[in-house]
Design a protein around this motif. Structure first.
Motif, PDB file in Angstrom:
ATOM      1  N   THR A 139       0.823  -1.205   0.000  1.00  0.00           N
ATOM      2  CA  THR A 139       0.000   0.000   0.000  1.00  0.00           C
ATOM      3  C   THR A 139       0.862   1.262   0.000  1.00  0.00           C
ATOM      4  O   THR A 139       2.024   1.251   0.428  1.00  0.00           O
ATOM      5  CB  THR A 139      -0.903   0.038   1.244  1.00  0.00           C
ATOM      6  OG1 THR A 139      -0.084  -0.001   2.419  1.00  0.00           O
ATOM      7  CG2 THR A 139      -1.863  -1.140   1.255  1.00  0.00           C
ATOM      8  N   SER A 140       0.271   2.320  -0.496  1.00  0.00           N
ATOM      9  CA  SER A 140       0.866   3.650  -0.360  1.00  0.00           C
ATOM     10  C   SER A 140      -0.130   4.502   0.419  1.00  0.00           C
ATOM     11  O   SER A 140      -1.276   4.119   0.635  1.00  0.00           O
ATOM     12  CB  SER A 140       1.152   4.271  -1.735  1.00  0.00           C
ATOM     13  OG  SER A 140      -0.068   4.532  -2.428  1.00  0.00           O
ATOM     14  N   GLY A 141       0.304   5.659   0.835  1.00  0.00           N
ATOM     15  CA  GLY A 141      -0.564   6.481   1.670  1.00  0.00           C
ATOM     16  C   GLY A 141      -0.568   5.961   3.101  1.00  0.00           C
ATOM     17  O   GLY A 141       0.098   4.979   3.437  1.00  0.00           O
ATOM     18  N   ASP A 188      -8.923  -0.169  -3.107  1.00  0.00           N
ATOM     19  CA  ASP A 188     -10.192   0.519  -3.375  1.00  0.00           C
ATOM     20  C   ASP A 188     -11.145  -0.353  -4.178  1.00  0.00           C
ATOM     21  O   ASP A 188     -12.207   0.114  -4.614  1.00  0.00           O
ATOM     22  CB  ASP A 188      -9.940   1.845  -4.098  1.00  0.00           C
ATOM     23  CG  ASP A 188      -9.322   1.650  -5.484  1.00  0.00           C
ATOM     24  OD1 ASP A 188      -9.046   0.495  -5.869  1.00  0.00           O
ATOM     25  OD2 ASP A 188      -9.113   2.661  -6.180  1.00  0.00           O
ATOM     26  N   GLY A 189     -10.769  -1.625  -4.408  1.00  0.00           N
ATOM     27  CA  GLY A 189     -11.616  -2.531  -5.181  1.00  0.00           C
ATOM     28  C   GLY A 189     -11.481  -2.354  -6.666  1.00  0.00           C
ATOM     29  O   GLY A 189     -12.127  -3.059  -7.457  1.00  0.00           O
ATOM     30  N   ARG A 190     -10.603  -1.434  -7.084  1.00  0.00           N
ATOM     31  CA  ARG A 190     -10.440  -1.152  -8.511  1.00  0.00           C
ATOM     32  C   ARG A 190      -8.973  -1.190  -8.918  1.00  0.00           C
ATOM     33  O   ARG A 190      -8.580  -0.636  -9.945  1.00  0.00           O
ATOM     34  CB  ARG A 190     -11.030   0.229  -8.828  1.00  0.00           C
ATOM     35  CG  ARG A 190     -12.485   0.387  -8.401  1.00  0.00           C
ATOM     36  CD  ARG A 190     -12.915   1.827  -8.423  1.00  0.00           C
ATOM     37  NE  ARG A 190     -14.273   1.991  -7.923  1.00  0.00           N
ATOM     38  CZ  ARG A 190     -14.834   3.182  -7.639  1.00  0.00           C
ATOM     39  NH1 ARG A 190     -14.134   4.293  -7.812  1.00  0.00           N
ATOM     40  NH2 ARG A 190     -16.071   3.231  -7.197  1.00  0.00           N
ATOM     41  N   GLY A 191      -8.164  -1.783  -8.069  1.00  0.00           N
ATOM     42  CA  GLY A 191      -6.746  -1.884  -8.387  1.00  0.00           C
ATOM     43  C   GLY A 191      -5.882  -0.815  -7.767  1.00  0.00           C
ATOM     44  O   GLY A 191      -4.656  -0.839  -7.912  1.00  0.00           O
ATOM     45  N   GLY A 192      -6.485   0.133  -7.091  1.00  0.00           N
ATOM     46  CA  GLY A 192      -5.722   1.221  -6.474  1.00  0.00           C
ATOM     47  C   GLY A 192      -5.766   1.147  -4.957  1.00  0.00           C
ATOM     48  O   GLY A 192      -6.397   0.268  -4.366  1.00  0.00           O
ATOM     49  N   ASP A 193      -5.088   2.101  -4.341  1.00  0.00           N
ATOM     50  CA  ASP A 193      -5.074   2.170  -2.882  1.00  0.00           C
ATOM     51  C   ASP A 193      -6.313   2.871  -2.360  1.00  0.00           C
ATOM     52  O   ASP A 193      -6.785   3.852  -2.961  1.00  0.00           O
ATOM     53  CB  ASP A 193      -3.840   2.932  -2.390  1.00  0.00           C
ATOM     54  CG  ASP A 193      -2.555   2.169  -2.644  1.00  0.00           C
ATOM     55  OD1 ASP A 193      -2.448   1.039  -2.140  1.00  0.00           O
ATOM     56  OD2 ASP A 193      -1.676   2.694  -3.348  1.00  0.00           O
ATOM     57  N   LEU A 194      -6.818   2.401  -1.245  1.00  0.00           N
ATOM     58  CA  LEU A 194      -7.993   3.024  -0.636  1.00  0.00           C
ATOM     59  C   LEU A 194      -7.702   4.462  -0.236  1.00  0.00           C
ATOM     60  O   LEU A 194      -8.585   5.314  -0.270  1.00  0.00           O
ATOM     61  CB  LEU A 194      -8.427   2.201   0.586  1.00  0.00           C
ATOM     62  CG  LEU A 194      -9.772   2.543   1.213  1.00  0.00           C
ATOM     63  CD1 LEU A 194     -10.905   2.427   0.199  1.00  0.00           C
ATOM     64  CD2 LEU A 194     -10.040   1.636   2.412  1.00  0.00           C
ATOM     65  N   THR A 195      -6.463   4.737   0.137  1.00  0.00           N
ATOM     66  CA  THR A 195      -6.092   6.091   0.554  1.00  0.00           C
ATOM     67  C   THR A 195      -5.895   7.037  -0.617  1.00  0.00           C
ATOM     68  O   THR A 195      -5.858   8.259  -0.420  1.00  0.00           O
ATOM     69  CB  THR A 195      -4.771   6.064   1.345  1.00  0.00           C
ATOM     70  OG1 THR A 195      -3.732   5.573   0.481  1.00  0.00           O
ATOM     71  CG2 THR A 195      -4.881   5.196   2.578  1.00  0.00           C
ATOM     72  N   GLY A 196      -5.725   6.494  -1.826  1.00  0.00           N
ATOM     73  CA  GLY A 196      -5.380   7.348  -2.958  1.00  0.00           C
ATOM     74  C   GLY A 196      -4.017   7.988  -2.786  1.00  0.00           C
ATOM     75  O   GLY A 196      -3.716   9.014  -3.403  1.00  0.00           O
ATOM     76  N   GLY A 197      -3.155   7.386  -1.946  1.00  0.00           N
ATOM     77  CA  GLY A 197      -1.832   7.936  -1.696  1.00  0.00           C
ATOM     78  C   GLY A 197      -1.807   9.047  -0.668  1.00  0.00           C
ATOM     79  O   GLY A 197      -0.743   9.597  -0.384  1.00  0.00           O
ATOM     80  N   LEU A 240     -13.683   7.514   0.749  1.00  0.00           N
ATOM     81  CA  LEU A 240     -12.272   7.468   0.361  1.00  0.00           C
ATOM     82  C   LEU A 240     -12.119   7.256  -1.137  1.00  0.00           C
ATOM     83  O   LEU A 240     -11.231   7.839  -1.772  1.00  0.00           O
ATOM     84  CB  LEU A 240     -11.556   6.367   1.145  1.00  0.00           C
ATOM     85  CG  LEU A 240     -11.423   6.606   2.648  1.00  0.00           C
ATOM     86  CD1 LEU A 240     -10.674   5.466   3.316  1.00  0.00           C
ATOM     87  CD2 LEU A 240     -10.711   7.925   2.934  1.00  0.00           C
ATOM     88  N   ARG A 241     -12.979   6.427  -1.724  1.00  0.00           N
ATOM     89  CA  ARG A 241     -12.948   6.265  -3.178  1.00  0.00           C
ATOM     90  C   ARG A 241     -13.259   7.593  -3.873  1.00  0.00           C
ATOM     91  O   ARG A 241     -12.628   7.945  -4.879  1.00  0.00           O
ATOM     92  CB  ARG A 241     -13.966   5.209  -3.600  1.00  0.00           C
ATOM     93  CG  ARG A 241     -13.566   3.771  -3.303  1.00  0.00           C
ATOM     94  CD  ARG A 241     -14.704   2.835  -3.658  1.00  0.00           C
ATOM     95  NE  ARG A 241     -14.357   1.433  -3.484  1.00  0.00           N
ATOM     96  CZ  ARG A 241     -15.240   0.439  -3.511  1.00  0.00           C
ATOM     97  NH1 ARG A 241     -16.525   0.713  -3.732  1.00  0.00           N
ATOM     98  NH2 ARG A 241     -14.848  -0.808  -3.343  1.00  0.00           N
ATOM     99  N   GLY A 292     -11.712  12.242  -7.121  1.00  0.00           N
ATOM    100  CA  GLY A 292     -12.165  13.611  -7.301  1.00  0.00           C
ATOM    101  C   GLY A 292     -13.665  13.771  -7.332  1.00  0.00           C
ATOM    102  O   GLY A 292     -14.191  14.786  -7.797  1.00  0.00           O
ATOM    103  N   GLY A 293     -14.374  12.773  -6.822  1.00  0.00           N
ATOM    104  CA  GLY A 293     -15.825  12.830  -6.801  1.00  0.00           C
ATOM    105  C   GLY A 293     -16.355  13.663  -5.640  1.00  0.00           C
ATOM    106  O   GLY A 293     -15.592  14.232  -4.841  1.00  0.00           O
ATOM    107  N   ARG A 294     -17.672  13.738  -5.550  1.00  0.00           N
ATOM    108  CA  ARG A 294     -18.316  14.506  -4.484  1.00  0.00           C
ATOM    109  C   ARG A 294     -18.301  13.698  -3.197  1.00  0.00           C
ATOM    110  O   ARG A 294     -18.747  12.550  -3.171  1.00  0.00           O
ATOM    111  CB  ARG A 294     -19.745  14.875  -4.870  1.00  0.00           C
ATOM    112  CG  ARG A 294     -19.838  15.806  -6.080  1.00  0.00           C
ATOM    113  CD  ARG A 294     -21.273  16.209  -6.334  1.00  0.00           C
ATOM    114  NE  ARG A 294     -21.827  16.958  -5.221  1.00  0.00           N
ATOM    115  CZ  ARG A 294     -23.087  17.406  -5.167  1.00  0.00           C
ATOM    116  NH1 ARG A 294     -23.925  17.133  -6.168  1.00  0.00           N
ATOM    117  NH2 ARG A 294     -23.516  18.090  -4.129  1.00  0.00           N
ATOM    118  N   VAL A 295     -17.814  14.312  -2.154  1.00  0.00           N
ATOM    119  CA  VAL A 295     -17.711  13.649  -0.848  1.00  0.00           C
ATOM    120  C   VAL A 295     -18.281  14.591   0.210  1.00  0.00           C
ATOM    121  O   VAL A 295     -17.971  15.785   0.196  1.00  0.00           O
ATOM    122  CB  VAL A 295     -16.231  13.322  -0.509  1.00  0.00           C
ATOM    123  CG1 VAL A 295     -16.111  12.735   0.879  1.00  0.00           C
ATOM    124  CG2 VAL A 295     -15.662  12.364  -1.556  1.00  0.00           C
TER     125      VAL A 295
END
Length: 267
Positions: free
Chosen positions: A68-70, A177-186, A255-256, A261-264
């Motif tokens: 993981t990163s982040g 994140d279930g899509r191949g990336g980190d949950l933290t987004g770095g 977190l996703r 860059g979505g609405r959170v």
């Protein structure tokens, strides 16, 4: 020639002076007498994706753990010990500080409990929190606890408030994140909240101090139990984004959204 009596005002002044001495002594004694309070301040933060005291916080067996990163940082507060003598000047000086909280002693240290009993209670709460975090994470990922084993280690830090971050850390280690990336987004993400096995996030103590610890240690986002948004906002340092969460699913979606860059939602 007879001596004249002192004026009445003079007698009253002397009488007041005599009476003032014990009153003043009482006030001085009261000022430095121990009071039934505990003073808390921002404590440590620990990245649950990394190591603590030379050991991995999260260890997975029976499945491959991701690199993981982040960071996912749990946060804590530090309170004066059960035998600390807190005096009136200390209470007065810390009462209006944003980086200190004056709390009733019994709210932190249950009456009638020894230091050892209090420590054992905190350790037991942490153990239950870790068990719930593992169950909540595997439930979210639809994985069986009979096939995937997760152990958690956080040294001498006790209490249940790291539950949410433990859960997210396990999810990131196993699935990202279930899509191949980190949950933290770095990013460096901090947060707090108890966790139930079904994934429900619950409130914790000292949120106003915990957001300060998170900002101090480089977090840009803080996940907070939704019911405690106002409390967290009151103590949050500038630049720290507060994201309210009610359950694990909502925390993962938030977190996703941050990573893409979505609405959170924000507090």
């Amino acid at each position: 020639m007879p001596l004249s009596s002192p004026p009445a005002w003079s007698r009253r002044t002397r009488a007041l002076a005599v009476c003032a001495v014990p009153v003043l002594a009482l006030l001085v004694t009261a000022a430095f007498a121990p009071l039934p309070f505990t003073i808390a301040r921002p404590g440590w933060t620990v990245d649950v994706l990394g190591d603590h005291q030379g050991k991995p916080v999260i260890t997975v067996s029976g499945a491959e753990a991701r690199r993981t990163s982040g960071q996912l940082r749990m946060v804590s507060i530090i309170a004066t010990g059960p035998d600390a003598e807190i005096t009136l000047p200390e209470v007065a000086s810390d009462w209006f500080r944003t980086d200190r909280t004056v709390m009733p002693h019994d709210s932190v240290f249950p009456p009638g409990k020894s230091d050892k009993e209090t420590e054992e209670r905190n350790v037991e709460e942490m153990r239950k929190s870790q068990d719930s975090a593992v169950r909540a994470a595997l439930r979210h990922l639809h994985r069986s606890p009979s096939g995937v084993k997760v152990s958690l280690s956080l040294g001498d830090i006790g209490g249940p408030s790291a539950g949410l971050m433990f859960t997210l850390g396990i999810i990131d280690k196993l699935d990202g994140d279930g899509r191949g990336g980190d949950l933290t987004g770095g990013r460096t993400i901090a947060g707090t909240g108890t966790i139930d096995p079904d994934g429900t996030v619950g409130p914790v103590g000292g949120v106003g101090l915990k957001v300060q610890a998170a900002g101090r240690d480089g977090a840009g986002v803080f996940l907070v139990p939704k019911a405690q948004c106002a409390e967290a906002s009151a103590g949050a340092p500038s630049g720290l984004r507060l994201v309210p969460v009610s359950d694990v699913k909502g925390a993962v979606e938030a977190l996703r959204g941050l990573a893409s860059g979505g609405r959170v939602p924000s507090c």
